[in-house]
Enzyme design. Structure first.
Site, PDB file in Angstrom:
ATOM      1  N   GLY A 185       0.754  -1.213   0.031  1.00 38.15           N
ATOM      2  CA  GLY A 185      -0.011   0.143  -0.064  1.00 38.15           C
ATOM      3  C   GLY A 185       0.838   1.306   0.008  1.00 38.15           C
ATOM      4  CG  LEU A 186       2.238   3.074   3.121  1.00 34.05           C
ATOM      5  CD1 LEU A 186       3.554   3.179   3.799  1.00 34.05           C
ATOM      6  CD2 LEU A 186       1.545   4.329   3.861  1.00 34.05           C
ATOM      7  CB  CYS A 187       1.060   3.512  -3.875  1.00 35.68           C
ATOM      8  SG  CYS A 187       0.019   2.210  -3.860  1.00 35.68           S
ATOM      9  N   GLY A 188      -1.201   6.071  -2.370  1.00 35.15           N
ATOM     10  CA  GLY A 188      -2.246   7.022  -2.755  1.00 35.15           C
ATOM     11  C   GLY A 188      -3.521   6.054  -2.973  1.00 35.15           C
TER      12      GLY A 188
END
Lengths: 293, 136
Positions: free
Chosen positions: A86-89
């Site tokens: 994750g952590l990709c907007g």
């Protein structure tokens, strides 16, 4: 009213977060450059393959292949290409919003990337197979996915296969996009590289030279067709990777900027509070002195 | 003008080799063939094995996987999924890969896995063969 110590502690914690997001931004930027480069090195291969395809199809006007069979679509398969982490907007959520548009009961899912597999499992959709791919996916990984899809199609289990992935438009924009994979309508040139123009085989090469085929056109073209699909899948994985890394880079940059803004606000509040405390103490001292004197 | 052939070996991951040579020998589906400049236009499938190129007095060996070959009078283009120069082949690694693949072949495998294992056997065998020839 928080004490100065509380604010100091918060500033420190936000600073740590900013450091981490900054580091992740740098890593994503480096990986994005690598992914884009990987997409470009496939270009000579794509050009050559298109040339061969064009020449081969000139000689065989009525070429038929089981992979080109158009059947009424009762059941379709979607190859869903997402990121592993994750952590990709909004990258993956935008992708999954597209997934919801397909009918749950007549669609089978093939996933690439961990997030896609999790999503399909969570929403209780039928999962045919789960694949993973690395940061710089080797050709073999694309081939495995494409082969699996081709087998599903040839066995008659599904009547069409589409690919859903994040198209790389620019560093700031990634678009979820559905492209048809099977059946192969007509033999289209494959492109390599991100946003590359379709490389057309030069007309001279396709027309003037008549090629001898060994063993014959049908066989060569029959072998080449699945191969070009494998290559197309490979290119899509590369593009999805580039999208993921640039989305992550932008998301982390925003996070870093936000953290910096919070630090600024907190510092201001901290200074105000400190000044108020000093003023209060001074007042107390002077009042005490006046009372004594 | 001394006629030369332009040869290009490309894989999906890179352009492995590109140069002008005097002669190319490769393995097609219907057997080995030597290609000299001025060859007639030909398109064929490539079988995992070695390609040998002569440039002056120098001989260059490459181990290649399955693929396609396009031959014109001045140019030979090779599309393949693997291409390794003889000097870059790690013999022990190739041998290990071969042993591992053969051990896996002995087990029960699905059709898909068998194909993958057979491909890696072909790759490893090609690499070993090229290494042996190039040392002679």
């Amino acid at each position: 009213m928080p004490s100065t110590r509380d604010i100091r502690r918060r500033i420190k914690s936000v600073k740590n977060t900013a450091q981490i997001t900054k580091a992740m931004q740098m890593v994503a930027a480096a990986k994005m450059r690598k992914a884009q480069l990987a997409a470009v090195v496939g270009r000579p291969y794509a050009e050559l393959m298109n040339e061969v395809l064009a020449q081969a199809s000139v000689g065989t006007a009525a070429f038929e292949h089981p992979l080109m069979a158009v059947r009424p679509v009762k059941k379709r398969a979607i190859i869903l290409v997402s990121s592993d982490r994750g952590l990709c907007g909004g990258l993956n959520s935008n992708l999954f919003r597209e997934v919801v548009k397909f009918d749950k009961n007549t669609t089978l899912y093939i996933t690439a990337g961990r997030k896609a597999a999790q999503f399909v499992a969570r929403t209780k959709r039928p999962l045919a197979a789960e694949f993973t791919y690395k940061d710089t996916p080797p050709f073999a990984e694309g081939r495995a996915i494409s082969k699996f899809a081709q087998e599903l199609f040839l066995s008659g289990e599904v009547d069409a296969v589409d690919i859903l992935f994040s198209k790389f438009v620019s560093t700031l924009v990634q678009q979820p996009k559905v492209i048809p994979f099977l059946p192969v309508g007509k033999i289209a040139p494959v492109t390599a590289g991100i946003n590359a123009p379709a490389t057309q085989a030069p007309a001279s090469a396709a027309g003037s030279d008549t090629f001898e085929f060994e063993p014959d056109e049908q066989t060569v073209l029959g072998e080449l067709l699945p191969h070009s699909l494998n290559f197309q899948m490979h290119q899509i994985l590369l593009e999805a990777k580039a999208s993921e890394q640039s989305a992550r880079m932008v998301a982390m940059k925003n996070a870093t900027d936000n953290a910096k803004q919070i630090i600024k606000d907190l510092t201001l509040e901290y200074n105000k509070l400190r000044q108020a405390n000093i003023t209060k103490e001074l007042l107390e001292i002077t009042t005490a002195q006046m009372a004594v004197g | 003008m001394a006629a030369t052939l332009k040869i290009e070996v490309v894989t999906p991951e890179a352009r492995a080799f590109s140069s002008d040579v005097d002669m190319v020998t490769l393995t097609g589906v219907e057997g080995d063939m030597g290609i000299l400049p001025g060859h007639m236009p030909l398109m064929t499938q490539l079988v995992a094995g070695e390609i040998v190129m002569r440039r002056g007095s120098e001989t260059i060996y490459y181990a290649v996987g399955d693929g396609f070959v396009q031959v014109t009078a001045q140019k030979v283009a090779i599309l393949t999924d693997m291409a390794v120069a003889a000097e870059n082949i790690d013999e022990t690694k190739a041998q290990e890969a071969l042993d591992r693949a053969q051990a896996r072949l002995a087990q029960k495998l699905s059709e898909e896995e068998t194909a993958a294992v057979e491909a890696s056997i072909a790759h490893a065998t090609a690499q070993l063969k090229v290494k042996r020839i190039s040392r002679k």
